[in-house]
Design a protein around this motif. Structure first.
Motif, PDB file in Angstrom:
ATOM      1  N   ASN A 147     -37.945 -62.952   5.745  1.00  0.00           N
ATOM      2  CA  ASN A 147     -37.635 -62.397   7.056  1.00  0.00           C
ATOM      3  C   ASN A 147     -38.381 -63.067   8.194  1.00  0.00           C
ATOM      4  OD1 ASN A 147     -35.709 -59.910   7.105  1.00  0.00           O
ATOM      5  ND2 ASN A 147     -36.744 -59.971   5.140  1.00  0.00           N
ATOM      6  N   VAL A 148     -39.615 -63.445   7.974  1.00  0.00           N
ATOM      7  CA  VAL A 148     -40.343 -64.164   9.027  1.00  0.00           C
ATOM      8  C   VAL A 148     -39.665 -65.514   9.273  1.00  0.00           C
ATOM      9  CG1 VAL A 148     -42.526 -65.297   9.614  1.00  0.00           C
ATOM     10  CG2 VAL A 148     -42.538 -62.973   8.699  1.00  0.00           C
ATOM     11  N   PHE A 149     -39.384 -66.256   8.196  1.00  0.00           N
ATOM     12  CA  PHE A 149     -38.714 -67.554   8.342  1.00  0.00           C
ATOM     13  C   PHE A 149     -37.320 -67.383   8.945  1.00  0.00           C
ATOM     14  CE2 PHE A 149     -40.943 -70.390   4.912  1.00  0.00           C
ATOM     15  CZ  PHE A 149     -42.159 -70.196   5.543  1.00  0.00           C
ATOM     16  N   GLY A 150     -36.556 -66.424   8.425  1.00  0.00           N
ATOM     17  CA  GLY A 150     -35.191 -66.213   8.905  1.00  0.00           C
ATOM     18  C   GLY A 150     -35.141 -65.803  10.357  1.00  0.00           C
ATOM     19  N   SER A 151     -36.050 -64.942  10.752  1.00  0.00           N
ATOM     20  CA  SER A 151     -36.108 -64.492  12.133  1.00  0.00           C
ATOM     21  C   SER A 151     -36.410 -65.653  13.080  1.00  0.00           C
ATOM     22  CB  SER A 151     -37.177 -63.406  12.274  1.00  0.00           C
ATOM     23  OG  SER A 151     -37.349 -63.050  13.625  1.00  0.00           O
ATOM     24  N   ILE A 152     -37.423 -66.423  12.761  1.00  0.00           N
ATOM     25  CA  ILE A 152     -37.823 -67.537  13.636  1.00  0.00           C
ATOM     26  C   ILE A 152     -36.727 -68.599  13.695  1.00  0.00           C
ATOM     27  CG2 ILE A 152     -39.451 -69.454  13.896  1.00  0.00           C
ATOM     28  CD1 ILE A 152     -41.608 -67.491  12.761  1.00  0.00           C
ATOM     29  N   ALA A 153     -36.199 -68.989  12.542  1.00  0.00           N
ATOM     30  CA  ALA A 153     -35.174 -70.046  12.519  1.00  0.00           C
ATOM     31  C   ALA A 153     -33.898 -69.596  13.238  1.00  0.00           C
ATOM     32  CB  ALA A 153     -34.870 -70.459  11.085  1.00  0.00           C
ATOM     33  N   SER A 154     -33.428 -68.389  12.960  1.00  0.00           N
ATOM     34  CA  SER A 154     -32.168 -67.955  13.567  1.00  0.00           C
ATOM     35  C   SER A 154     -32.298 -67.698  15.063  1.00  0.00           C
ATOM     36  CB  SER A 154     -31.627 -66.712  12.849  1.00  0.00           C
ATOM     37  OG  SER A 154     -32.456 -65.592  13.073  1.00  0.00           O
ATOM     38  N   GLN A 155     -33.409 -67.137  15.503  1.00  0.00           N
ATOM     39  CA  GLN A 155     -33.571 -66.861  16.933  1.00  0.00           C
ATOM     40  C   GLN A 155     -33.620 -68.131  17.765  1.00  0.00           C
ATOM     41  OE1 GLN A 155     -33.124 -63.952  18.433  1.00  0.00           O
ATOM     42  NE2 GLN A 155     -32.746 -63.221  16.356  1.00  0.00           N
ATOM     43  N   ASN A 156     -34.076 -69.208  17.154  1.00  0.00           N
ATOM     44  CA  ASN A 156     -34.185 -70.462  17.900  1.00  0.00           C
ATOM     45  C   ASN A 156     -33.052 -71.436  17.637  1.00  0.00           C
ATOM     46  OD1 ASN A 156     -36.933 -70.392  19.347  1.00  0.00           O
ATOM     47  ND2 ASN A 156     -37.330 -69.540  17.319  1.00  0.00           N
ATOM     48  N   LEU A 157     -32.449 -71.374  16.464  1.00  0.00           N
ATOM     49  CA  LEU A 157     -31.418 -72.342  16.094  1.00  0.00           C
ATOM     50  C   LEU A 157     -30.048 -71.707  15.886  1.00  0.00           C
ATOM     51  CD1 LEU A 157     -33.618 -74.429  13.615  1.00  0.00           C
ATOM     52  CD2 LEU A 157     -33.217 -74.839  16.065  1.00  0.00           C
ATOM     53  N   GLY A 158     -29.967 -70.383  15.980  1.00  0.00           N
ATOM     54  CA  GLY A 158     -28.694 -69.694  15.902  1.00  0.00           C
ATOM     55  C   GLY A 158     -28.348 -69.101  14.551  1.00  0.00           C
ATOM     56  N   TYR A 159     -28.748 -69.757  13.472  1.00  0.00           N
ATOM     57  CA  TYR A 159     -28.379 -69.305  12.118  1.00  0.00           C
ATOM     58  C   TYR A 159     -29.446 -69.760  11.132  1.00  0.00           C
ATOM     59  CZ  TYR A 159     -26.013 -69.165   7.575  1.00  0.00           C
ATOM     60  OH  TYR A 159     -25.703 -68.915   6.267  1.00  0.00           O
ATOM     61  N   ALA A 160     -29.659 -68.942  10.120  1.00  0.00           N
ATOM     62  CA  ALA A 160     -30.510 -69.343   8.996  1.00  0.00           C
ATOM     63  C   ALA A 160     -30.119 -68.524   7.773  1.00  0.00           C
ATOM     64  CB  ALA A 160     -31.991 -69.118   9.304  1.00  0.00           C
ATOM     65  N   LYS A 161     -30.141 -69.159   6.640  1.00  0.00           N
ATOM     66  CA  LYS A 161     -30.049 -68.449   5.365  1.00  0.00           C
ATOM     67  C   LYS A 161     -31.256 -68.891   4.570  1.00  0.00           C
ATOM     68  CE  LYS A 161     -27.250 -67.117   1.461  1.00  0.00           C
ATOM     69  NZ  LYS A 161     -25.911 -67.160   0.854  1.00  0.00           N
ATOM     70  N   ASP A 188     -22.780 -75.013   0.742  1.00  0.00           N
ATOM     71  CA  ASP A 188     -24.032 -74.894  -0.019  1.00  0.00           C
ATOM     72  C   ASP A 188     -24.763 -73.609   0.339  1.00  0.00           C
ATOM     73  OD1 ASP A 188     -23.631 -77.284  -1.336  1.00  0.00           O
ATOM     74  OD2 ASP A 188     -25.056 -78.417  -0.105  1.00  0.00           O
ATOM     75  N   ALA A 189     -24.794 -73.284   1.628  1.00  0.00           N
ATOM     76  CA  ALA A 189     -25.472 -72.061   2.070  1.00  0.00           C
ATOM     77  C   ALA A 189     -24.757 -70.833   1.519  1.00  0.00           C
ATOM     78  CB  ALA A 189     -25.537 -71.996   3.593  1.00  0.00           C
ATOM     79  N   ARG A 190     -23.427 -70.843   1.576  1.00  0.00           N
ATOM     80  CA  ARG A 190     -22.670 -69.692   1.061  1.00  0.00           C
ATOM     81  C   ARG A 190     -22.891 -69.513  -0.433  1.00  0.00           C
ATOM     82  NH1 ARG A 190     -19.145 -71.578   4.955  1.00  0.00           N
ATOM     83  NH2 ARG A 190     -17.966 -72.841   3.502  1.00  0.00           N
ATOM     84  N   ALA A 191     -23.054 -70.606  -1.168  1.00  0.00           N
ATOM     85  CA  ALA A 191     -23.233 -70.537  -2.622  1.00  0.00           C
ATOM     86  C   ALA A 191     -24.654 -70.116  -3.013  1.00  0.00           C
ATOM     87  CB  ALA A 191     -22.895 -71.880  -3.249  1.00  0.00           C
ATOM     88  N   ALA A 192     -25.597 -70.335  -2.127  1.00  0.00           N
ATOM     89  CA  ALA A 192     -27.004 -70.033  -2.442  1.00  0.00           C
ATOM     90  C   ALA A 192     -27.256 -68.532  -2.400  1.00  0.00           C
ATOM     91  CB  ALA A 192     -27.929 -70.730  -1.441  1.00  0.00           C
ATOM     92  N   GLU A 193     -28.134 -68.077  -3.303  1.00  0.00           N
ATOM     93  CA  GLU A 193     -28.542 -66.683  -3.292  1.00  0.00           C
ATOM     94  C   GLU A 193     -29.662 -66.535  -2.269  1.00  0.00           C
ATOM     95  OE1 GLU A 193     -30.425 -63.568  -6.438  1.00  0.00           O
ATOM     96  OE2 GLU A 193     -28.875 -64.932  -7.179  1.00  0.00           O
ATOM     97  N   GLY A 194     -29.473 -65.651  -1.314  1.00  0.00           N
ATOM     98  CA  GLY A 194     -30.487 -65.460  -0.285  1.00  0.00           C
ATOM     99  C   GLY A 194     -29.979 -64.539   0.803  1.00  0.00           C
ATOM    100  N   ARG A 195     -30.710 -64.504   1.896  1.00  0.00           N
ATOM    101  CA  ARG A 195     -30.356 -63.627   3.023  1.00  0.00           C
ATOM    102  C   ARG A 195     -29.998 -64.462   4.236  1.00  0.00           C
ATOM    103  NH1 ARG A 195     -33.230 -58.023   2.603  1.00  0.00           N
ATOM    104  NH2 ARG A 195     -32.014 -57.696   4.459  1.00  0.00           N
ATOM    105  N   GLU A 196     -28.967 -64.010   4.948  1.00  0.00           N
ATOM    106  CA  GLU A 196     -28.530 -64.681   6.166  1.00  0.00           C
ATOM    107  C   GLU A 196     -29.114 -63.986   7.385  1.00  0.00           C
ATOM    108  OE1 GLU A 196     -24.358 -66.779   5.909  1.00  0.00           O
ATOM    109  OE2 GLU A 196     -24.167 -64.643   5.389  1.00  0.00           O
ATOM    110  N   TYR A 197     -29.401 -64.781   8.399  1.00  0.00           N
ATOM    111  CA  TYR A 197     -29.952 -64.290   9.657  1.00  0.00           C
ATOM    112  C   TYR A 197     -29.189 -64.978  10.786  1.00  0.00           C
ATOM    113  CZ  TYR A 197     -33.717 -63.067   6.476  1.00  0.00           C
ATOM    114  OH  TYR A 197     -34.429 -62.568   5.422  1.00  0.00           O
ATOM    115  N   VAL A 198     -28.865 -64.220  11.822  1.00  0.00           N
ATOM    116  CA  VAL A 198     -28.132 -64.760  12.956  1.00  0.00           C
ATOM    117  C   VAL A 198     -28.846 -64.321  14.227  1.00  0.00           C
ATOM    118  CG1 VAL A 198     -25.889 -64.812  14.138  1.00  0.00           C
ATOM    119  CG2 VAL A 198     -25.981 -64.600  11.655  1.00  0.00           C
ATOM    120  N   ARG A 199     -28.876 -65.224  15.204  1.00  0.00           N
ATOM    121  CA  ARG A 199     -29.538 -64.917  16.472  1.00  0.00           C
ATOM    122  C   ARG A 199     -29.029 -63.601  17.046  1.00  0.00           C
ATOM    123  NH1 ARG A 199     -30.377 -69.602  20.201  1.00  0.00           N
ATOM    124  NH2 ARG A 199     -28.541 -70.252  19.063  1.00  0.00           N
ATOM    125  N   GLY A 200     -29.969 -62.828  17.602  1.00  0.00           N
ATOM    126  CA  GLY A 200     -29.616 -61.576  18.253  1.00  0.00           C
ATOM    127  C   GLY A 200     -29.486 -60.505  17.260  1.00  0.00           C
TER     128      GLY A 200
END
Length: 176
Positions: free
Chosen positions: A125-139, A164-176
């Motif tokens: 969540n820390v990584f996902g929050s930072i990456a998505s808030q600044n770059l728009g998307y993160a998984k 590749d992202a859709r196939a990976a097991e993980g959590r998605e994060y989107v800006r906002g």
């Protein structure tokens, strides 16, 4: 050893300080949650805390760097730096247009993370929050984790919703 030192609690050789206390507290909180509500739900609770921490850390870095948004290189640097500051040992393994792969040799929770995989949601969540808030998307895909008994961690940060992202097991994060 003098008799006074052996009976005085202030001189007892106990491996306890604020850091050990806090890591042990988090271990027991995570363990209790895992036992009471299950691993999935415990990870959900930890993820809420991780999201809040990620938002706060992101604001702190943007303020310190005097930018309204972090660039991709700054995001990568922030993810490695924040873990370094809390005594993790993250490093870049690989970087492609659509992802950044980080490795880790030392968990900030130390040995207290062993058997507590719900604590990995903090990283996600820390990584996902930072990456998505600044770059728009993160998984965030945590492919290996010290908490699960792996010798190190391997975390892939997908920066685009690719196949590749859709196939990976993980959590998605989107800006906002």
């Amino acid at each position: 050893m003098s008799e006074k030192a052996s009976t005085d609690p202030a001189h007892a050789e106990i491996p306890l300080d604020r850091d050990v206390f806090m890591r042990t507290l988090l271990r027991h909180l995570a363990g209790t949650l895992e036992e009471v509500v299950g691993l999935r739900e415990a990870a959900g609770f930890v993820s809420v805390v991780g999201q809040r921490m990620g938002d706060e850390i992101d604001r702190d870095y943007r303020r310190a760097l005097a930018v309204s948004s972090l660039s991709r290189d700054q995001v990568k640097g922030v993810l490695v730096d924040l873990k370094r500051r809390i005594q993790g040992d993250f490093f870049v393994v690989e970087e492609r247009e659509d992802r950044i792969v980080l490795g880790n040799r030392r968990c900030p929770f130390g040995d207290k993370v062993l058997g507590r995989p719900s604590l990995c949601m903090m990283t996600s969540n820390v990584f996902g929050s930072i990456a998505s808030q600044n770059l728009g998307y993160a998984k965030i895909a945590i492919e290996q984790a010290i908490a699960r008994g792996d010798p190190g961690c391997r975390v892939t940060i997908y920066l685009q919703p690719s196949a590749d992202a859709r196939a990976a097991e993980g959590r998605e994060y989107v800006r906002g």
